[in-house]
Design a protein around this motif. Structure first.
Motif, PDB file in Angstrom:
ATOM      1  N   GLU B 154      -0.790   7.987 -25.535  1.00 24.38           N
ATOM      2  CA  GLU B 154      -2.235   7.948 -25.768  1.00 24.38           C
ATOM      3  C   GLU B 154      -3.001   7.568 -24.499  1.00 24.38           C
ATOM      4  O   GLU B 154      -4.109   8.046 -24.279  1.00 24.38           O
ATOM      5  CB  GLU B 154      -2.578   7.030 -26.942  1.00 24.38           C
ATOM      6  CG  GLU B 154      -1.990   7.497 -28.281  1.00 24.38           C
ATOM      7  CD  GLU B 154      -2.364   8.939 -28.679  1.00 24.38           C
ATOM      8  OE1 GLU B 154      -3.340   9.496 -28.141  1.00 24.38           O
ATOM      9  OE2 GLU B 154      -1.656   9.520 -29.530  1.00 24.38           O
ATOM     10  N   SER B 158      -5.704  10.120 -22.895  1.00 24.03           N
ATOM     11  CA  SER B 158      -7.085   9.739 -22.589  1.00 24.03           C
ATOM     12  C   SER B 158      -7.437  10.044 -21.133  1.00 24.03           C
ATOM     13  O   SER B 158      -8.502  10.588 -20.848  1.00 24.03           O
ATOM     14  CB  SER B 158      -7.305   8.251 -22.842  1.00 24.03           C
ATOM     15  OG  SER B 158      -6.910   7.930 -24.139  1.00 24.03           O
ATOM     16  N   CYS B 161      -7.569  13.862 -20.537  1.00 23.37           N
ATOM     17  CA  CYS B 161      -8.746  14.476 -21.167  1.00 23.37           C
ATOM     18  C   CYS B 161     -10.022  14.114 -20.418  1.00 23.37           C
ATOM     19  O   CYS B 161     -10.985  14.865 -20.421  1.00 23.37           O
ATOM     20  CB  CYS B 161      -8.848  14.080 -22.641  1.00 23.37           C
ATOM     21  SG  CYS B 161      -7.594  14.900 -23.628  1.00 23.37           S
ATOM     22  N   ARG B 162     -10.042  12.968 -19.776  1.00 24.90           N
ATOM     23  CA  ARG B 162     -11.207  12.584 -18.980  1.00 24.90           C
ATOM     24  C   ARG B 162     -11.339  13.522 -17.785  1.00 24.90           C
ATOM     25  O   ARG B 162     -12.435  13.904 -17.400  1.00 24.90           O
ATOM     26  CB  ARG B 162     -11.047  11.138 -18.506  1.00 24.90           C
ATOM     27  CG  ARG B 162     -12.327  10.568 -17.927  1.00 24.90           C
ATOM     28  CD  ARG B 162     -12.191   9.100 -17.603  1.00 24.90           C
ATOM     29  NE  ARG B 162     -11.961   8.305 -18.788  1.00 24.90           N
ATOM     30  CZ  ARG B 162     -11.443   7.085 -18.781  1.00 24.90           C
ATOM     31  NH1 ARG B 162     -11.074   6.529 -17.640  1.00 24.90           N
ATOM     32  NH2 ARG B 162     -11.272   6.416 -19.889  1.00 24.90           N
TER      33      ARG B 162
END
Lengths: 140, 179
Positions: B154, B158, B161-162
């Motif tokens: 995760e 994150s 995806c940023r």
């Protein structure tokens, strides 16, 4: 045919009944099928073409079919036959694929097959909605 | 272009990611970077299904269970649309984290290592498509080692995806755009 999916306990059945089935019609509850009687769906769909049929707990029905010893192809064809019927059916399924892949091979199969069948149903469905906290997100 | 595709088991995320990679690469190279180690029958079955689904789509397969920056040793990137499809992060994290039955690297160490490797890959390829899993919504409290594994995935999800230009979640074969 409509497809409704989302996590456990998100209010999918309540949403389906409120949105698509007349509220004053108590008899609709008789048309909700789940893992205890889903094998009757083929007959019901063929006989009562004008009634809305709700197929709840689709994932548990898949599990039951796996436990009955049916292979993936058979289960796929059986579900495929139902979604081809010209009936007004709402299929409700728990999202079960968002987690750690289980060690047990049968659990892996249950998750994979439920996912694959979900893709097949979504392709054929007139609408696909995901329910989160009772709120519908229309994705098709 | 960096695209992330996330989804659960049997969601159809791979097929969608392949489609994106094919569109991005146009007539240039399509590399399929497979990170899965083959353990057991269901893994074999899954791989067979994926290989079958990829047939005729023009992908060259590179298998790297860890150290994905080494993909450059296997491919000569030249085209302006050369595209690498990395499938998938959850396997990669497992391979980088669990070195043997006794040794497990920490979530932060693995996260840093993989993000560094991903950066190297994205500097090399004009287009990168990453497939990753949603592994955090089954509500089960696993042992510390597995929780650390979930944490690492995760954290990487994150961060990636940023950086990503586009992020899609695939639900029952339907892409839902998140970014």
């Amino acid at each position: 045919m409509r497809f409704i999916l989302g996590g456990f306990g998100q209010g999918k059945l309540t949403y389906a009944l409120e949105k698509y089935c007349a509220k004053d019609n108590e008899s609709i509850k008789e048309n909700v099928y789940d893992e205890n009687n889903f094998r009757d769906i083929v007959n019901v769909c063929t006989m009562c073409k004008d009634t809305i049929i709700v197929w709840n707990h689709f994932n548990l029905c898949v599990k039951k079919m796996i436990e009955s010893g049916h292979n993936d192809e058979y289960i796929g064809e059986w579900v495929g036959k139902i979604i081809e019927l010209p009936s007004d059916i709402i299929i409700i399924c728990d999202e079960i694929g968002n987690g750690i892949i289980p060690i047990d091979e049968n659990e892996v199969r249950y998750r994979e097959l439920t996912g694959r069948l979900g893709i097949m149903i979504a392709k054929k469905a007139d609408s696909v909605e995901r329910i989160i906290c009772g709120i519908a997100q229309k994705i098709k | 272009m960096l695209v992330v595709v996330v989804g659960g088991s049997g969601s159809g995320k791979s097929e969608y990611a392949e489609q994106i990679a094919m569109n991005l690469s146009e007539n240039d190279k399509r590399i399929y970077l497979a990170t899965m180690k083959v353990y057991g029958e269901s893994a074999k079955k899954r791989i067979t299904r994926h290989v079958k689904a990829r047939q005729g789509k023009g992908f060259d397969t590179v298998e790297l269970a860890a150290d994905i920056y080494k993909v450059k040793e296997h491919v000569d990137v030249q085209g302006k649309n050369d595209t690498v499809l990395i499938e998938c992060l959850s396997n990669l994290v497992a391979n980088e984290m669990f070195l043997d039955d006794m040794t497990q690297k920490s979530a932060t160490e693995v996260t840093d290592k993989i993000l560094c490797d991903l950066k190297a890959v994205s500097e090399q390829f004009p287009n990168v498509v990453i497939v990753t899993n949603n592994v955090s919504e089954d509500g089960i409290k696993y042992d510390a080692g597995t929780m650390s594994y979930i944490r690492a995935i995760e954290m990487i999800n994150s961060s990636v995806c940023r950086m990503a230009d586009q992020v899609f979640e695939v639900v029952a074969g339907i892409p839902v755009r998140l970014k």
